[in-house]
Write a protein that holds these residues in place. Sequence first.
Motif, PDB file in Angstrom:
ATOM      1  N   GLU A 233      81.813  57.473  -3.748  1.00 42.30           N
ATOM      2  CA  GLU A 233      81.723  56.239  -2.703  1.00 42.30           C
ATOM      3  C   GLU A 233      82.760  56.156  -1.710  1.00 42.30           C
ATOM      4  N   ALA A 234      82.668  56.506  -0.485  1.00 40.98           N
ATOM      5  CA  ALA A 234      83.712  56.425   0.230  1.00 40.98           C
ATOM      6  C   ALA A 234      83.764  55.674   1.515  1.00 40.98           C
ATOM      7  N   VAL A 235      82.924  54.493   1.309  1.00 41.36           N
ATOM      8  CA  VAL A 235      82.431  53.732   2.584  1.00 41.36           C
ATOM      9  C   VAL A 235      83.011  52.469   2.341  1.00 41.36           C
ATOM     10  N   GLY A 236      82.903  51.872   0.992  1.00 40.93           N
ATOM     11  CA  GLY A 236      83.233  50.336   1.046  1.00 40.93           C
ATOM     12  C   GLY A 236      82.351  49.468   1.332  1.00 40.93           C
ATOM     13  N   LEU A 237      81.103  49.538   1.330  1.00 38.27           N
ATOM     14  CA  LEU A 237      80.149  48.588   1.486  1.00 38.27           C
ATOM     15  C   LEU A 237      79.371  48.195   0.366  1.00 38.27           C
ATOM     16  N   SER A 238      79.240  46.753   0.197  1.00 37.39           N
ATOM     17  CA  SER A 238      78.400  46.543  -1.147  1.00 37.39           C
ATOM     18  C   SER A 238      76.882  47.210  -1.152  1.00 37.39           C
ATOM     19  N   ALA A 239      76.145  47.904  -0.343  1.00 34.00           N
ATOM     20  CA  ALA A 239      75.002  48.312  -0.540  1.00 34.00           C
ATOM     21  C   ALA A 239      75.165  49.803  -0.918  1.00 34.00           C
ATOM     22  N   THR A 240      76.134  50.517  -0.462  1.00 35.10           N
ATOM     23  CA  THR A 240      76.552  51.937  -0.961  1.00 35.10           C
ATOM     24  C   THR A 240      77.183  51.907  -2.445  1.00 35.10           C
ATOM     25  N   ILE A 241      77.956  50.811  -2.676  1.00 35.92           N
ATOM     26  CA  ILE A 241      78.523  50.567  -3.921  1.00 35.92           C
ATOM     27  C   ILE A 241      77.457  50.380  -5.074  1.00 35.92           C
ATOM     28  N   GLU A 242      76.454  49.835  -4.538  1.00 33.62           N
ATOM     29  CA  GLU A 242      75.425  49.365  -5.653  1.00 33.62           C
ATOM     30  C   GLU A 242      74.455  50.543  -5.583  1.00 33.62           C
ATOM     31  N   GLN A 243      74.199  51.349  -4.485  1.00 33.07           N
ATOM     32  CA  GLN A 243      73.508  52.527  -4.399  1.00 33.07           C
ATOM     33  C   GLN A 243      73.981  53.693  -5.134  1.00 33.07           C
ATOM     34  N   ALA A 244      75.411  53.979  -5.429  1.00 27.38           N
ATOM     35  CA  ALA A 244      75.866  54.990  -6.052  1.00 27.38           C
ATOM     36  C   ALA A 244      75.358  54.936  -7.607  1.00 27.38           C
ATOM     37  N   ILE A 245      75.120  53.709  -8.138  1.00 24.51           N
ATOM     38  CA  ILE A 245      74.973  53.671  -9.636  1.00 24.51           C
ATOM     39  C   ILE A 245      73.198  54.102  -9.835  1.00 24.51           C
ATOM     40  N   GLU A 246      72.612  54.092  -8.565  1.00 26.62           N
ATOM     41  CA  GLU A 246      71.121  54.268  -8.719  1.00 26.62           C
ATOM     42  C   GLU A 246      71.141  55.728  -8.601  1.00 26.62           C
ATOM     43  N   LEU A 247      71.975  56.360  -7.612  1.00 28.74           N
ATOM     44  CA  LEU A 247      71.834  57.721  -7.403  1.00 28.74           C
ATOM     45  C   LEU A 247      72.394  58.564  -8.550  1.00 28.74           C
ATOM     46  N   VAL A 248      73.505  58.430  -9.267  1.00 26.39           N
ATOM     47  CA  VAL A 248      73.889  59.334 -10.208  1.00 26.39           C
ATOM     48  C   VAL A 248      73.035  59.630 -10.975  1.00 26.39           C
ATOM     49  N   ALA A 249      73.206  60.677 -11.825  1.00 22.21           N
ATOM     50  CA  ALA A 249      72.502  61.258 -13.065  1.00 22.21           C
ATOM     51  C   ALA A 249      72.743  60.503 -14.096  1.00 22.21           C
ATOM     52  N   PHE A 250      72.053  60.425 -15.175  1.00 23.62           N
ATOM     53  CA  PHE A 250      72.319  59.964 -16.498  1.00 23.62           C
ATOM     54  C   PHE A 250      73.502  60.638 -17.113  1.00 23.62           C
ATOM     55  N   THR A 251      74.471  59.754 -17.565  1.00 27.84           N
ATOM     56  CA  THR A 251      75.794  60.277 -18.045  1.00 27.84           C
ATOM     57  C   THR A 251      76.759  60.842 -17.080  1.00 27.84           C
ATOM     58  N   GLY A 252      76.434  60.412 -15.868  1.00 28.93           N
ATOM     59  CA  GLY A 252      77.124  61.054 -14.871  1.00 28.93           C
ATOM     60  C   GLY A 252      78.277  60.142 -14.506  1.00 28.93           C
ATOM     61  N   ARG A 253      79.152  60.641 -13.410  1.00 31.10           N
ATOM     62  CA  ARG A 253      80.223  59.882 -13.215  1.00 31.10           C
ATOM     63  C   ARG A 253      80.229  59.332 -11.600  1.00 31.10           C
ATOM     64  N   VAL A 254      80.608  57.887 -11.677  1.00 34.67           N
ATOM     65  CA  VAL A 254      80.814  57.445 -10.252  1.00 34.67           C
ATOM     66  C   VAL A 254      82.182  56.940  -9.965  1.00 34.67           C
ATOM     67  N   VAL A 255      82.727  57.441  -8.932  1.00 27.98           N
ATOM     68  CA  VAL A 255      84.189  57.171  -8.422  1.00 27.98           C
ATOM     69  C   VAL A 255      83.860  56.361  -7.064  1.00 27.98           C
ATOM     70  N   GLU A 275      74.490  55.379 -19.470  1.00 25.04           N
ATOM     71  CA  GLU A 275      75.978  55.587 -20.168  1.00 25.04           C
ATOM     72  C   GLU A 275      76.711  56.455 -18.942  1.00 25.04           C
ATOM     73  N   LEU A 276      77.266  55.685 -18.056  1.00 31.91           N
ATOM     74  CA  LEU A 276      77.978  56.276 -16.835  1.00 31.91           C
ATOM     75  C   LEU A 276      79.221  56.030 -17.226  1.00 31.91           C
ATOM     76  N   ASP A 277      80.214  56.856 -16.533  1.00 33.32           N
ATOM     77  CA  ASP A 277      81.517  56.526 -16.233  1.00 33.32           C
ATOM     78  C   ASP A 277      81.828  56.221 -14.933  1.00 33.32           C
ATOM     79  N   ILE A 278      82.407  54.711 -14.784  1.00 34.39           N
ATOM     80  CA  ILE A 278      82.813  54.224 -13.441  1.00 34.39           C
ATOM     81  C   ILE A 278      84.055  54.249 -13.397  1.00 34.39           C
ATOM     82  N   ARG A 279      84.605  54.897 -12.219  1.00 35.93           N
ATOM     83  CA  ARG A 279      85.916  55.083 -11.863  1.00 35.93           C
ATOM     84  C   ARG A 279      86.749  54.661 -10.743  1.00 35.93           C
ATOM     85  N   GLY A 280      87.659  53.987 -10.612  1.00 34.00           N
ATOM     86  CA  GLY A 280      88.280  53.571  -9.377  1.00 34.00           C
ATOM     87  C   GLY A 280      89.217  54.631  -9.051  1.00 34.00           C
ATOM     88  N   SER A 281      89.489  54.940  -7.543  1.00 32.98           N
ATOM     89  CA  SER A 281      90.459  55.853  -7.083  1.00 32.98           C
ATOM     90  C   SER A 281      91.384  55.217  -6.282  1.00 32.98           C
TER      91      SER A 281
END
Length: 337
Positions: A233-255, A275-281
Amino acid sequence: MKALVIDTESRTRFTELTPPECRADEVLINVRRVGLCGSDLNTWRGFNPLAVYPCIPGHEIGGVVAAVGSGVRAVAPGDRVVALPCTECGVCSACLNGRPNACKDNQTLGVQRQGAMTPMVALPAHKVLVANELGYDELALVEPLSVGLHAARRAQINVGEWVAVIGCGVIGLGAIAAAAAMGGRVVAIDIDRRKREVAGACGAERFYDNRETDIAAALGELDQGRGPAVVIEAVGLSATIEQAIELVAFTGRVVYVGYAKKPVSYDSARFLLKELDIRGSRNATVADFRAVLALMALRRYPVELIISGHYPLGQADRAFADWAADPGAYTKIMIDV
């Protein structure tokens, strides 16, 4: 020498500064280009919570060395250089863990300390990298592309994995190019179809307009219906930050490399069920800068498509106003100092 200053609430002015001295461990740089960053725009808008006003913006620097201090050996007058804009304390947990880019007490040029929107700056020599084969426009792109590359590295992308990148600003483009270079199959997502060409030139296989496409349905078809292994997620909007969790595959990684300007609400059950990995960058390392310089030498970045326009220093205030009026029309604005 002239410098652009941002006060609060979109007020800008020019002021005169005394040229800086060059200390023993410093490099004096004649600034030739400064790229405008989204954080600079937020500072201009008054939305950057980290900015210290009055603020001289500018941390994406392309310049030439005017002089070096008596203790400097690796840099010489006449060298073309790019600058690492962040500081590190050396004693916080991030620094001690070898991740100074996330230093607890970091101060970034043009945010917590005065930046480079002025003809000359003095910086510690260890914050300067020589790249004589590159032009000033390319040099000023290295920092934001490095931030995007760092996000892709945080994702630990494997060859052949589907990677969705939300946002095709320069940091998003940096993530796209890096993910493609790592062997990922990249899907670029933006709200402006004008970004399709530049995203493809950076290595995206597919492009979706978030306003015209059912993104969840489109990405849900990837990898035989599993979805993307990585979402950046490289936008920084609440909607896309929340959307990333829904879009990623099971056991995927969200950055997350973008951050929202207000609190974000999650259904925390999605973290557990997937069982997601949520990572800041955050920011970028010297190694990230060197990797971008290597990719730049290989012509992996479509510089002519990324740069949307040039403004002279005396019109830098107008550049902010033009960008704010039509954000989708600009990918990267360069200020010619």
